[in-house]
Scaffold this motif. Sequence first.
Motif, PDB file in Angstrom:
ATOM      1  N   TRP A  87      24.038 -52.150 -51.655  1.00  0.00           N
ATOM      2  CA  TRP A  87      24.766 -52.986 -50.701  1.00  0.00           C
ATOM      3  C   TRP A  87      26.043 -53.567 -51.298  1.00  0.00           C
ATOM      4  CZ3 TRP A  87      23.456 -53.174 -45.686  1.00  0.00           C
ATOM      5  CH2 TRP A  87      22.144 -52.872 -45.316  1.00  0.00           C
ATOM      6  N   ASP A 104      28.792 -54.026 -45.761  1.00  0.00           N
ATOM      7  CA  ASP A 104      28.287 -54.961 -44.761  1.00  0.00           C
ATOM      8  C   ASP A 104      29.268 -56.129 -44.634  1.00  0.00           C
ATOM      9  OD1 ASP A 104      26.541 -55.872 -42.845  1.00  0.00           O
ATOM     10  OD2 ASP A 104      25.101 -56.733 -44.244  1.00  0.00           O
ATOM     11  N   ARG A 117      22.479 -56.009 -43.176  1.00  0.00           N
ATOM     12  CA  ARG A 117      21.437 -56.291 -44.170  1.00  0.00           C
ATOM     13  C   ARG A 117      20.525 -57.423 -43.705  1.00  0.00           C
ATOM     14  NH1 ARG A 117      22.199 -57.238 -50.722  1.00  0.00           N
ATOM     15  NH2 ARG A 117      19.974 -57.140 -51.228  1.00  0.00           N
ATOM     16  N   ILE A 144      19.388 -47.979 -51.279  1.00  0.00           N
ATOM     17  CA  ILE A 144      20.572 -48.563 -50.660  1.00  0.00           C
ATOM     18  C   ILE A 144      21.279 -49.453 -51.673  1.00  0.00           C
ATOM     19  CG2 ILE A 144      21.485 -50.033 -48.822  1.00  0.00           C
ATOM     20  CD1 ILE A 144      19.151 -49.230 -47.096  1.00  0.00           C
ATOM     21  N   LEU A 149      13.372 -52.116 -43.738  1.00  0.00           N
ATOM     22  CA  LEU A 149      13.758 -51.371 -44.931  1.00  0.00           C
ATOM     23  C   LEU A 149      12.552 -50.846 -45.708  1.00  0.00           C
ATOM     24  CD1 LEU A 149      16.698 -53.610 -46.202  1.00  0.00           C
ATOM     25  CD2 LEU A 149      16.836 -51.430 -44.989  1.00  0.00           C
ATOM     26  N   GLU A 186      28.917 -56.510 -49.795  1.00  0.00           N
ATOM     27  CA  GLU A 186      29.279 -57.372 -48.676  1.00  0.00           C
ATOM     28  C   GLU A 186      30.767 -57.703 -48.707  1.00  0.00           C
ATOM     29  OE1 GLU A 186      28.415 -61.872 -47.799  1.00  0.00           O
ATOM     30  OE2 GLU A 186      26.698 -60.704 -47.045  1.00  0.00           O
ATOM     31  N   GLU A 208      16.572 -56.774 -43.045  1.00  0.00           N
ATOM     32  CA  GLU A 208      15.599 -57.501 -43.854  1.00  0.00           C
ATOM     33  C   GLU A 208      14.719 -58.392 -42.986  1.00  0.00           C
ATOM     34  OE1 GLU A 208      17.644 -59.565 -46.961  1.00  0.00           O
ATOM     35  OE2 GLU A 208      18.053 -57.736 -48.105  1.00  0.00           O
TER      36      GLU A 208
END
Length: 318
Positions: free
Chosen positions: A63, A39, A45, A61, A54, A65, A49
């Motif tokens: 994540w 991301d 995300r 998942i 989700l 960033e 969210e």
Amino acid sequence: MNHSSRRQFLGRTLAGAATLGLPSVALHAQTRAVLKAGDQKGGLRALLEAAGALEGLDYDIQWSEFPAAAPLAEALNAGAVDSGPIGDAPLIFALAAGTRVKAIGANRSDSYGTAVLVRPDSPLKTASDLKGKSIATNRGSIGHFVTLKAITTAGLKPEDVNIRFLAPADAKLALTQGSVDAWATWEPYTALAETSHHARVLVGGRGLLPGLSYLAATDAAIAAKRPVLQDFLQRVVKAQDWSYRNVDAFSATLAKIIGIPPEAAKLQFERRQQKWVPIDAQVIADQQRTADFYHQVGLIRQALDVRPTFDTGFATSA
């Protein structure tokens, strides 16, 4: 049976149960697929969210960033992430580098916020004023793209400016301190710089860029996790639809999630007007023009056919 014998018996019994495949929490957990989702700041995300999109996942998942598309593309190339949002220009660089990745979803937005910024007191007024000036941006980013489009449209050549490749945080600092004359960036950095009065837009991307960006996925992930990627993409599309029906609520939540003032979050969100679109002939043609432009200005060594970097088998209807 003494105490020690009982412990040995229980150990053998439990080991046998695991061998026979009897239910256990650990074994059940291993059956869930894991999507390694890359991301960027203010990206998927935050959107998912805020929209509550989700809930009810039958996969997990993980994540990661990234501050910009270039390091995200590197992570895709290394297989460190399965998918992530990436602009049209960075996808060209990924393709040129041989990254085994495809765009599985496409969206269009108003590209005004992909812009060349200058300090509020800068004497620069137009793109032609950038001749001989220094511009900070990420190599291969949409900021790099808008820089080259802006100066060539103004009749300048790439060698007429001094491009310094810096990450967004370093580029912002360089502009603020006066060590560069301009900073080419994208949302939400543009809106944040504007609303904090640290910079103004010298040249916006509207009319210069096709406003395309993608959800990309590695070939390996597409082969192994296609249903997961399809579900994830559908959730993103639905969350995007929700966000434009709840602008104020989403902007406030987005500001909290990514840590920027609400007015900056709302400004960048409202003017982007992002919409998911089918990967059709027009999308592919626009992407081809971007690749041809990069070849023309010498940023990629050979002409590219972009068609192999699209997978049109994913649905994006909300």
